[in-house]
Scaffold this motif. Structure first.
Motif, mmCIF file in Angstrom:
data_model
loop_
_atom_site.group_PDB
_atom_site.id
_atom_site.type_symbol
_atom_site.label_atom_id
_atom_site.label_comp_id
_atom_site.label_asym_id
_atom_site.label_seq_id
_atom_site.Cartn_x
_atom_site.Cartn_y
_atom_site.Cartn_z
ATOM 1 N N CYS A 4 -66.901 103.903 37.722
ATOM 2 C CA CYS A 4 -66.640 104.266 39.115
ATOM 3 C C CYS A 4 -65.296 103.667 39.540
ATOM 4 C CB CYS A 4 -67.761 103.751 40.013
ATOM 5 S SG CYS A 4 -67.505 104.110 41.756
ATOM 6 N N LEU A 5 -64.303 104.510 39.672
ATOM 7 C CA LEU A 5 -62.981 104.040 40.063
ATOM 8 C C LEU A 5 -62.924 103.679 41.545
ATOM 9 C CD1 LEU A 5 -60.724 106.522 38.088
ATOM 10 C CD2 LEU A 5 -61.239 104.154 37.524
ATOM 11 N N CYS A 6 -63.678 104.376 42.363
ATOM 12 C CA CYS A 6 -63.662 104.115 43.807
ATOM 13 C C CYS A 6 -64.102 102.685 44.128
ATOM 14 C CB CYS A 6 -64.575 105.094 44.535
ATOM 15 S SG CYS A 6 -64.086 106.819 44.369
ATOM 16 N N ASN A 7 -65.113 102.189 43.384
ATOM 17 C CA ASN A 7 -65.662 100.864 43.650
ATOM 18 C C ASN A 7 -65.436 99.868 42.511
ATOM 19 O OD1 ASN A 7 -66.889 101.401 46.260
ATOM 20 N ND2 ASN A 7 -68.204 102.799 45.129
ATOM 21 N N GLN A 31 -78.818 101.349 44.533
ATOM 22 C CA GLN A 31 -79.118 100.240 45.431
ATOM 23 C C GLN A 31 -78.650 98.909 44.838
ATOM 24 O OE1 GLN A 31 -83.322 100.553 46.167
ATOM 25 N NE2 GLN A 31 -83.060 102.229 47.619
ATOM 26 N N LEU A 32 -78.572 98.857 43.509
ATOM 27 C CA LEU A 32 -78.161 97.634 42.818
ATOM 28 C C LEU A 32 -76.651 97.551 42.632
ATOM 29 C CD1 LEU A 32 -80.857 97.798 40.008
ATOM 30 C CD2 LEU A 32 -80.868 96.262 41.992
ATOM 31 N N VAL A 33 -76.041 98.687 42.311
ATOM 32 C CA VAL A 33 -74.615 98.746 41.985
ATOM 33 C C VAL A 33 -73.986 99.872 42.805
ATOM 34 C CG1 VAL A 33 -72.963 99.014 40.094
ATOM 35 C CG2 VAL A 33 -75.189 98.032 39.628
ATOM 36 N N PRO A 34 -72.824 99.638 43.401
ATOM 37 C CA PRO A 34 -72.209 100.665 44.265
ATOM 38 C C PRO A 34 -71.542 101.807 43.494
ATOM 39 C CG PRO A 34 -70.770 98.774 44.144
ATOM 40 C CD PRO A 34 -72.026 98.403 43.386
ATOM 41 N N VAL A 35 -72.355 102.648 42.858
ATOM 42 C CA VAL A 35 -71.810 103.822 42.171
ATOM 43 C C VAL A 35 -72.165 105.063 42.966
ATOM 44 C CG1 VAL A 35 -71.812 102.854 39.850
ATOM 45 C CG2 VAL A 35 -73.828 104.022 40.668
ATOM 46 N N GLY A 36 -71.287 106.043 42.951
ATOM 47 C CA GLY A 36 -71.549 107.313 43.618
ATOM 48 C C GLY A 36 -71.573 107.242 45.131
ATOM 49 N N CYS A 39 -66.803 109.421 46.044
ATOM 50 C CA CYS A 39 -66.524 110.773 45.549
ATOM 51 C C CYS A 39 -67.667 111.347 44.713
ATOM 52 C CB CYS A 39 -65.214 110.799 44.768
ATOM 53 S SG CYS A 39 -65.306 110.067 43.121
ATOM 54 N N GLY A 40 -68.490 110.497 44.086
ATOM 55 C CA GLY A 40 -69.642 110.953 43.326
ATOM 56 C C GLY A 40 -69.385 111.410 41.911
ATOM 57 N N LYS A 41 -68.151 111.334 41.443
ATOM 58 C CA LYS A 41 -67.823 111.801 40.098
ATOM 59 C C LYS A 41 -68.437 110.932 38.999
ATOM 60 C CE LYS A 41 -63.539 114.051 41.390
ATOM 61 N NZ LYS A 41 -62.098 114.106 41.210
#
Length: 64
Positions: A4-7, A31-36, A39-41
């Protein structure tokens, strides 16, 4: 590698979270890790990593 590049979440971070908490769904993993969260890619790759790690986690045996 960054999943996840955004986070700025790496595959190592995802693998450690899956091994430790064993989420049953991508929603629990989120809920554990800020993925998606933006942008959701990264969702597809995060799901693949989660499934791969869950297959290699030993089954929990209850004692008593």
């Amino acid at each position: 590698m960054y999943v996840c590049l955004c986070n700025a979440v790496s595959d190592k971070t995802l693998r450690e979270a899956v091994r430790r908490y064993q989420p049953k769904s991508i929603q629990q993993l989120r809920q554990l890790v800020p993925v998606g969260k933006q942008c959701g890619k990264c969702i597809r790759v995060a799901r693949e990593i989660m499934e791969e790690e869950l297959q290699s986690v030993p089954l929990y045996k209850e004692i008593a």
